[in-house]
Motif scaffolding. Structure first.
Motif, PDB file in Angstrom:
ATOM      1  N   HIS A 113     116.911  23.822  50.510  1.00  0.00           N
ATOM      2  CA  HIS A 113     116.774  25.120  50.707  1.00  0.00           C
ATOM      3  C   HIS A 113     116.314  25.431  52.105  1.00  0.00           C
ATOM      4  O   HIS A 113     115.647  26.169  52.617  1.00  0.00           O
TER       5      HIS A 113
ATOM      6  N   ASN B  46     115.048  30.171  58.169  1.00  0.00           N
ATOM      7  CA  ASN B  46     115.426  31.392  58.864  1.00  0.00           C
ATOM      8  C   ASN B  46     115.361  32.624  58.318  1.00  0.00           C
ATOM      9  O   ASN B  46     115.068  33.767  58.620  1.00  0.00           O
ATOM     10  N   VAL B  47     115.276  32.534  56.669  1.00  0.00           N
ATOM     11  CA  VAL B  47     115.244  33.786  56.043  1.00  0.00           C
ATOM     12  C   VAL B  47     113.510  34.264  56.430  1.00  0.00           C
ATOM     13  O   VAL B  47     113.432  35.664  56.783  1.00  0.00           O
TER      14      VAL B  47
ATOM     15  N   HIS C 132     115.672  31.092  45.270  1.00  0.00           N
ATOM     16  CA  HIS C 132     115.770  30.460  46.582  1.00  0.00           C
ATOM     17  C   HIS C 132     116.999  30.551  47.489  1.00  0.00           C
ATOM     18  O   HIS C 132     117.385  29.951  48.401  1.00  0.00           O
ATOM     19  N   THR C 133     118.103  31.564  47.012  1.00  0.00           N
ATOM     20  CA  THR C 133     119.216  31.789  47.849  1.00  0.00           C
ATOM     21  C   THR C 133     118.398  32.804  49.040  1.00  0.00           C
ATOM     22  O   THR C 133     117.491  33.436  48.895  1.00  0.00           O
ATOM     23  N   ASP C 134     119.468  32.880  50.216  1.00  0.00           N
ATOM     24  CA  ASP C 134     118.887  33.486  51.241  1.00  0.00           C
ATOM     25  C   ASP C 134     118.846  34.869  50.848  1.00  0.00           C
ATOM     26  O   ASP C 134     117.614  35.720  51.007  1.00  0.00           O
TER      27      ASP C 134
ATOM     28  N   SER D 195     117.639  26.881  54.622  1.00  0.00           N
ATOM     29  CA  SER D 195     117.799  28.081  55.465  1.00  0.00           C
ATOM     30  C   SER D 195     116.713  29.230  55.129  1.00  0.00           C
ATOM     31  O   SER D 195     116.506  30.048  55.892  1.00  0.00           O
ATOM     32  N   LEU D 196     115.843  29.005  54.226  1.00  0.00           N
ATOM     33  CA  LEU D 196     114.706  29.724  53.879  1.00  0.00           C
ATOM     34  C   LEU D 196     113.849  29.809  55.105  1.00  0.00           C
ATOM     35  O   LEU D 196     113.036  30.903  55.274  1.00  0.00           O
TER      36      LEU D 196
END
Length: 184
Positions: free
Chosen positions: A60, A65-66, A28-30, A62-63
């Motif tokens: 999470h 945006n991913v 789940h990191t970008d 920023s996901l």
């Protein structure tokens, strides 16, 4: 197969494996999520779907945006977003018309290559599931949700034979919807 999605999926790519449905719910990191998405695309059949979980999960954020960045890199995919229910999910379709998956959207979609919610202009513009869920358990997906219905329609129309999931938390969200659909 159990193991690190970054290694396992690359091994599957080397073996020329292909899957009709891929559920990306591991790293789940970008950077890790983007790597999993790129690997998933290499493993996806010409008519298949990638599910990408937790796009509005409070831990999470920023996901979302991913997935927008990934979809922008791959305009051949159709992007469907659910940023309203549970922890959110993106569905990326390759070679599957949206109208076949969700007939009720056909009049809205017409010939548009992608259906996506707009990217929020600022972090305070983001909708976070836990802010709206109150007493709701965000680790579960309602079996009557649009997402669950889309999965059932996908299975009914395309009958995926090979499915891969890169991760699961408690098995009460996407995994449960997929398992129940397979059982049906």
């Amino acid at each position: 197969l159990q193991g690190d999605s970054h290694k396992v999926m690359k091994d599957l790519i080397q073996q020329s494996c292909a899957f009709n449905l891929i559920n990306v719910d591991g790293d789940h990191t970008d950077a890790g999520a983007m790597e999993d998405l790129e690997d998933a695309l290499k493993l996806l059949t010409p008519r298949g779907a990638i599910l990408f979980d937790d796009i509005i999960h409070p831990s999470h954020r920023s996901l979302l945006n991913v997935i927008h960045a990934f979809a922008a890199r791959h305009p051949e995919l159709t992007l469907l977003l659910n940023t309203r229910d549970d922890n959110g999910v993106a569905i990326l379709l390759r070679g599957i018309p949206v109208g076949e998956l969700l007939p009720e959207l056909q009049s809205v979609v017409k010939d548009a290559p992608s259906v996506a919610a707009p990217v929020p202009k600022s972090p305070k513009g983001l909708k976070v599931a836990e802010d709206y869920a109150h007493e709701k358990d965000l680790t579960k997906i309602d079996g009557d949700s649009e997402f669950a219905r889309a999965i059932r329609n996908l299975f009914k129309i395309y009958q995926p034979r090979r499915i891969i999931e890169t991760g699961t938390y408690l098995g009460t969200g996407t995994t449960r919807v997929i398992a129940e659909t397979l059982r049906e």
